[in-house]
Motif scaffolding. Structure first.
Motif, PDB file in Angstrom:
ATOM      1  N   UNK A   1       0.834  -1.199   0.000  1.00  0.00           N
ATOM      2  CA  UNK A   1       0.000   0.000   0.000  1.00  0.00           C
ATOM      3  C   UNK A   1       0.864   1.243   0.000  1.00  0.00           C
ATOM      4  N   UNK A   2       0.200   2.394  -0.247  1.00  0.00           N
ATOM      5  CA  UNK A   2       0.946   3.656  -0.339  1.00  0.00           C
ATOM      6  C   UNK A   2       1.681   4.010   0.962  1.00  0.00           C
ATOM      7  N   UNK A   3       1.045   3.855   2.139  1.00  0.00           N
ATOM      8  CA  UNK A   3       1.778   4.214   3.365  1.00  0.00           C
ATOM      9  C   UNK A   3       3.045   3.383   3.538  1.00  0.00           C
ATOM     10  N   UNK A   4       2.918   2.106   3.195  1.00  0.00           N
ATOM     11  CA  UNK A   4       4.067   1.202   3.309  1.00  0.00           C
ATOM     12  C   UNK A   4       5.196   1.631   2.363  1.00  0.00           C
ATOM     13  N   UNK A   5       4.824   1.937   1.114  1.00  0.00           N
ATOM     14  CA  UNK A   5       5.821   2.351   0.126  1.00  0.00           C
ATOM     15  C   UNK A   5       6.491   3.649   0.577  1.00  0.00           C
ATOM     16  N   UNK A   6       5.674   4.558   1.108  1.00  0.00           N
ATOM     17  CA  UNK A   6       6.177   5.870   1.530  1.00  0.00           C
ATOM     18  C   UNK A   6       7.060   5.741   2.761  1.00  0.00           C
ATOM     19  N   UNK A   7       6.597   4.984   3.758  1.00  0.00           N
ATOM     20  CA  UNK A   7       7.362   4.848   4.999  1.00  0.00           C
ATOM     21  C   UNK A   7       8.686   4.140   4.749  1.00  0.00           C
ATOM     22  N   UNK A   8       8.669   3.152   3.867  1.00  0.00           N
ATOM     23  CA  UNK A   8       9.920   2.451   3.542  1.00  0.00           C
ATOM     24  C   UNK A   8      10.757   3.273   2.568  1.00  0.00           C
ATOM     25  N   UNK A   9      10.173   4.341   2.038  1.00  0.00           N
ATOM     26  CA  UNK A   9      10.794   5.160   0.983  1.00  0.00           C
ATOM     27  C   UNK A   9      11.337   4.247  -0.109  1.00  0.00           C
ATOM     28  N   UNK A  10      10.433   3.417  -0.649  1.00  0.00           N
ATOM     29  CA  UNK A  10      10.775   2.358  -1.604  1.00  0.00           C
ATOM     30  C   UNK A  10      11.640   2.876  -2.736  1.00  0.00           C
ATOM     31  N   UNK A  11      12.724   2.203  -3.003  1.00  0.00           N
ATOM     32  CA  UNK A  11      13.704   2.535  -4.051  1.00  0.00           C
ATOM     33  C   UNK A  11      14.731   3.583  -3.636  1.00  0.00           C
ATOM     34  N   UNK A  12      14.536   4.280  -2.479  1.00  0.00           N
ATOM     35  CA  UNK A  12      15.487   5.344  -2.113  1.00  0.00           C
ATOM     36  C   UNK A  12      16.884   4.775  -1.882  1.00  0.00           C
ATOM     37  N   UNK A  13      16.940   3.507  -1.495  1.00  0.00           N
ATOM     38  CA  UNK A  13      18.235   2.871  -1.240  1.00  0.00           C
ATOM     39  C   UNK A  13      19.171   2.916  -2.432  1.00  0.00           C
ATOM     40  N   UNK A  14      18.600   2.958  -3.642  1.00  0.00           N
ATOM     41  CA  UNK A  14      19.439   2.988  -4.834  1.00  0.00           C
ATOM     42  C   UNK A  14      20.249   4.270  -4.944  1.00  0.00           C
ATOM     43  N   UNK A  15      19.822   5.338  -4.248  1.00  0.00           N
ATOM     44  CA  UNK A  15      20.586   6.586  -4.297  1.00  0.00           C
ATOM     45  C   UNK A  15      22.022   6.352  -3.851  1.00  0.00           C
ATOM     46  N   UNK A  16      22.210   5.398  -2.911  1.00  0.00           N
ATOM     47  CA  UNK A  16      23.565   5.114  -2.422  1.00  0.00           C
ATOM     48  C   UNK A  16      24.465   4.674  -3.569  1.00  0.00           C
ATOM     49  N   UNK A  17      23.889   3.962  -4.533  1.00  0.00           N
ATOM     50  CA  UNK A  17      24.688   3.499  -5.668  1.00  0.00           C
ATOM     51  C   UNK A  17      25.193   4.685  -6.495  1.00  0.00           C
ATOM     52  N   UNK A  18      24.410   5.750  -6.571  1.00  0.00           N
ATOM     53  CA  UNK A  18      24.831   6.927  -7.351  1.00  0.00           C
ATOM     54  C   UNK A  18      25.902   7.732  -6.612  1.00  0.00           C
ATOM     55  N   UNK A  19      26.126   7.422  -5.330  1.00  0.00           N
ATOM     56  CA  UNK A  19      27.178   8.136  -4.581  1.00  0.00           C
ATOM     57  C   UNK A  19      28.531   7.440  -4.662  1.00  0.00           C
ATOM     58  N   UNK A  20      28.586   6.295  -5.360  1.00  0.00           N
ATOM     59  CA  UNK A  20      29.871   5.623  -5.577  1.00  0.00           C
ATOM     60  C   UNK A  20      30.764   6.570  -6.386  1.00  0.00           C
ATOM     61  N   UNK A  21      31.988   6.807  -5.911  1.00  0.00           N
ATOM     62  CA  UNK A  21      32.861   7.778  -6.578  1.00  0.00           C
ATOM     63  C   UNK A  21      33.663   7.146  -7.708  1.00  0.00           C
ATOM     64  N   UNK A  22      33.961   5.857  -7.590  1.00  0.00           N
ATOM     65  CA  UNK A  22      34.697   5.132  -8.622  1.00  0.00           C
ATOM     66  C   UNK A  22      33.816   5.018  -9.868  1.00  0.00           C
ATOM     67  N   UNK A  23      34.371   5.244 -11.062  1.00  0.00           N
ATOM     68  CA  UNK A  23      33.537   5.107 -12.260  1.00  0.00           C
ATOM     69  C   UNK A  23      32.940   3.706 -12.406  1.00  0.00           C
ATOM     70  N   UNK A  24      31.667   3.668 -12.782  1.00  0.00           N
ATOM     71  CA  UNK A  24      30.970   2.397 -12.984  1.00  0.00           C
ATOM     72  C   UNK A  24      30.671   2.236 -14.479  1.00  0.00           C
ATOM     73  N   UNK A  25      31.149   1.136 -15.061  1.00  0.00           N
ATOM     74  CA  UNK A  25      30.889   0.846 -16.464  1.00  0.00           C
ATOM     75  C   UNK A  25      29.732  -0.151 -16.499  1.00  0.00           C
ATOM     76  N   UNK A  26      28.597   0.251 -17.029  1.00  0.00           N
ATOM     77  CA  UNK A  26      27.458  -0.658 -17.156  1.00  0.00           C
ATOM     78  C   UNK A  26      27.579  -1.445 -18.448  1.00  0.00           C
ATOM     79  N   UNK A  27      27.326  -2.747 -18.388  1.00  0.00           N
ATOM     80  CA  UNK A  27      27.402  -3.595 -19.585  1.00  0.00           C
ATOM     81  C   UNK A  27      26.074  -4.335 -19.703  1.00  0.00           C
ATOM     82  N   UNK A  28      25.256  -3.906 -20.677  1.00  0.00           N
ATOM     83  CA  UNK A  28      23.881  -4.384 -20.778  1.00  0.00           C
ATOM     84  C   UNK A  28      23.708  -5.332 -21.957  1.00  0.00           C
ATOM     85  N   UNK A  29      23.276  -6.568 -21.677  1.00  0.00           N
ATOM     86  CA  UNK A  29      22.820  -7.477 -22.724  1.00  0.00           C
ATOM     87  C   UNK A  29      21.368  -7.828 -22.399  1.00  0.00           C
ATOM     88  N   UNK A  30      20.560  -8.046 -23.404  1.00  0.00           N
ATOM     89  CA  UNK A  30      19.169  -8.416 -23.170  1.00  0.00           C
ATOM     90  C   UNK A  30      18.369  -7.278 -22.542  1.00  0.00           C
TER      91      UNK A  30
END
Ligand code: CO8
Length: 258
Positions: free
Chosen positions: A75-104
């Motif tokens: 439900x919305x309160x659950x998504x909001x309280x958990x701040x769903x997906x906010x954890x991914x922001x930590x990945x954008x704070x990685x200072x080392x360059x990240x090379x993404x390699x996408x297949x499929x």
């Protein structure tokens, strides 16, 4: 290194490799995968022996999105309280360059995760899309913002409103990815790019990533000034002296910080 369930982590010389490995769900990004990617990338980032990180998936899917089954009943309160997906922001704070390699498939959260990478390579089998509109929602891991910044309004609106998938060729044409390579060569090409970056002087690499990222967060005048200050600061490194001396002496630089 800690053991992970949904990813594989290895190092090759100065390059760290994170492979999304949840084949039964086409690498759908559930909470466990989020925690593992964030902790593995933070550990590689903190390791002075690592100068670049490769993030990849399988032949069939980089990631087919956030985990729909995990989210569906919430439900919305659950998504909001958990701040769903906010954890991914930590990945954008990685200072080392990240090379993404996408297949499929790189769909929904998978496309959004790919867009968090610094250099993005696509196999000729890659398919990118933001299909959340088909689920009655919208992108939730930055897709509407990063796609608009990466490819402009016309293509971003097209993809976000229709949910249509684009192939690797279109992704390169519109500027979503840096390069397209044959699927069989994807990992080697990504490792080659990572090794090239990792062989540079690390302070200049980190500063370069910070400077380009500032372009998305600030005005032109402030961004140009920020760049100039970083440029000035790099004259405090022995690698600047070595790099410029090597040029004058017509030889390869021997950087200290790498
Ligand atoms: N979440 C959970 N499980 C998934 C996901 C996913 N995103 N994608 C695939 N799987 C599972 C399938 O359910 C299937 O499991 P099972 O064998 O148990 O049925 C298994 O992976 C293999 O998938 P398919 O059988 O569907 O494989 P196909 O080759 O037939 O199709 C597709 C591949 C086209 C990629 C298809 O799997 C698909 O359309 N997946 C969903 C793509 C999608 O909509 N992604 C966006 C998700 S939402 C998101 O990422 C952004 C978050 C914003 C909020 C969203 C709120 C809902």
């Amino acid at each position: 290194r800690e053991t992970h369930r949904n990813i594989l982590v290895e190092t090759r010389g100065r390059v760290g490799i994170i492979t999304l490995n949840r084949p039964k769900a086409l690498n759908a990004l559930d909470e466990a995968t989020l925690r593992e990617v964030v902790s593995a990338s933070a550990a590689l980032d903190a390791d002075p022996g690592i100068g670049a990180i490769v993030l990849t998936g399988s032949e069939k899917a980089f990631a087919a999105g956030a985990d729909i089954k995990e989210m569906a009943g919430r439900g919305a309160p659950e998504m909001y309280l958990a701040d769903w997906f906010a954890g991914w922001e930590a990945f954008t704070r990685v200072r080392t360059p990240v090379i993404g390699a996408v297949a499929g498939y790189a769909l929904g959260g998978g496309c959004e995760l790919a867009m968090m990478c610094d250099i993005l390579l696509a196999a000729d089998t890659a398919r990118f899309g933001q299909p959340e509109i088909n689920l009655g929602v919208i992108p939730g891991m930055g897709g509407s913002q990063r796609l608009a910044r990466a490819v402009g309004k016309a293509k971003a609106m097209d993809m976000v409103l229709t949910g249509r998938m684009i192939d690797a060729e279109e992704a390169e044409r519109i500027g979503l990815v840096s390069r397209v390579v044959p699927a069989a060569d994807l990992l080697e090409e990504a490792l080659g790019v990572a090794e090239t970056v990792a062989a540079k002087s690390l302070p200049s690499v980190l500063a370069a990533k910070e400077a380009v990222n500032a372009a998305f967060e600030t005005t032109l005048a402030q961004g140009v000034q920020f760049e100039r200050r970083l440029f000035h600061a790099l004259f405090a490194t022995e690698d600047q002296k070595e790099g410029m001396a090597a040029f004058a002496e017509k030889r390869e630089p021997r950087f200290t910080h790498r």
